[in-house]
Design an enzyme around this catalytic site. Structure first.
Site, short mmCIF file in Angstrom:
data_model
loop_
_atom_site.label_atom_id
_atom_site.label_comp_id
_atom_site.label_asym_id
_atom_site.label_seq_id
_atom_site.Cartn_x
_atom_site.Cartn_y
_atom_site.Cartn_z
N LYS A 66 75.28 69.04 34.04
CA LYS A 66 74.34 68.27 34.84
C LYS A 66 74.56 68.41 36.35
O LYS A 66 73.60 68.31 37.12
CB LYS A 66 74.38 66.79 34.43
CG LYS A 66 73.82 66.53 33.04
CD LYS A 66 73.77 65.03 32.75
CE LYS A 66 73.19 64.77 31.37
NZ LYS A 66 73.01 63.33 31.10
N ASP A 103 67.55 60.10 33.14
CA ASP A 103 68.41 59.19 32.39
C ASP A 103 68.26 57.74 32.83
O ASP A 103 68.01 56.85 32.00
CB ASP A 103 69.88 59.61 32.52
CG ASP A 103 70.22 60.85 31.72
OD1 ASP A 103 69.58 61.08 30.68
OD2 ASP A 103 71.11 61.61 32.14
#
Length: 278
Positions: A66, A103
């Site tokens: 990420k 997220d």
């Protein structure tokens, strides 16, 4: 032309994202497919080149890529830039790659799907100061939840997030536990959510206010020991499956301009998880 998407990570075999996205494609009559790709850290640059060459329309990014993927992208969404992490990549019409992080917004969408949008004035306690907590903290601020307290075993890490956000406060676990009845929303973001014992809870819920909203970002098991204990104390509980579904749905929308059925998908995946634990 048929579109295709992927999720890259190490490991990746456990991911439920391919199943979820392919069910959405089928339900919405979209000619597309979504595949998992196992990518080790040393293969990341080669993978991005291959995804571009092979015409992927976009992909999701999971652990451990990420942060590492950012140098290979052309631009970042504002939230992804603040967070320094990307979980969704969109291939723009001009071929450039844009990174997003869905997220945190996915968590807020799932929370509001379960309890509505009328709780923004409540005091929020975020337990944990890792990457997930950081993303949720930024998203809470973005969506108007401004009374935020972060607690963590290492208070300095909580203070660092508060400093980046520019508002809120950091407290020790002991302080949070002592004043737990002040918080209307409590979000559990530590690895304690994976524990199978009430003795592993990050803090005691004895002083939990009745009717408080308590969420855990873990979705397997659906009812973590933290949520079980919260429910015993008459809380409204929110498991982590909705966050998983909504982060995928927001990515889906970035790619295709449509928002899929999250409620129906949450029910399907809930049934699958309950069946797998029987």
């Amino acid at each position: 032309m048929k579109k295709w998407f992927a999720v890259i990570g190490d490991p990746i075999a456990h991911s439920k994202s391919p199943n979820m996205h392919n069910m959405w494609f089928e339900a919405m009559n979209i000619d597309a497919t979504y595949i998992p790709i196992h990518v080790k850290p040393e293969q990341l640059e080669q993978c991005i080149t291959s995804l571009k060459t092979l015409g992927a329309s976009g992909w999701n990014v999971t652990i451990p890529h990420k942060q590492a993927i950012i140098p290979f992208l052309d631009e970042l969404d504002e939230l992804a830039e603040k967070m320094g992490a990307v979980n969704t990549v969109v291939r723009l019409p001009d071929g450039k790659l844009k990174g997003y992080n869905t997220d945190g917004p996915g968590f807020v969408h799932s929370l509001e799907e379960k309890v509505g949008k009328d709780h923004k004035a409540k005091k929020v306690l975020l337990i944990g100061a890792g990457g997930a907590a950081r993303g949720i903290a930024f998203a809470l601020q973005q969506f108007g939840y401004n009374d935020l307290t972060i607690t963590n075993r290492t208070t300095q890490k909580a203070e660092a997030i508060i400093s980046e956000i520019g508002s809120g406060q950091a407290v020790s676990l002991q302080e949070a536990e002592q004043h737990l009845n002040q918080y209307g929303i409590i979000i559990q973001c530590t690895s304690a959510g994976l524990a199978q014992s009430e003795f592993s809870l990050p803090l005691s819920l004895d002083k939990l206010q009745e009717g408080a909203i308590v969420a855990d970002i873990v979705y397997n098991p659906l009812m973590t020991p933290f949520l079980v204990e919260a429910q015993k104390n008459k809380a409204i509980v929110v498991n982590g499956l909705g966050m998983f579904v909504h982060q995928g749905a927001i990515a889906f929308h970035h790619w295709l301009g449509q928002y899929p059925d999250t409620n129906g998908m949450t029910k399907k995946l809930t049934a699958e998880l309950e069946l797998s634990t029987c």
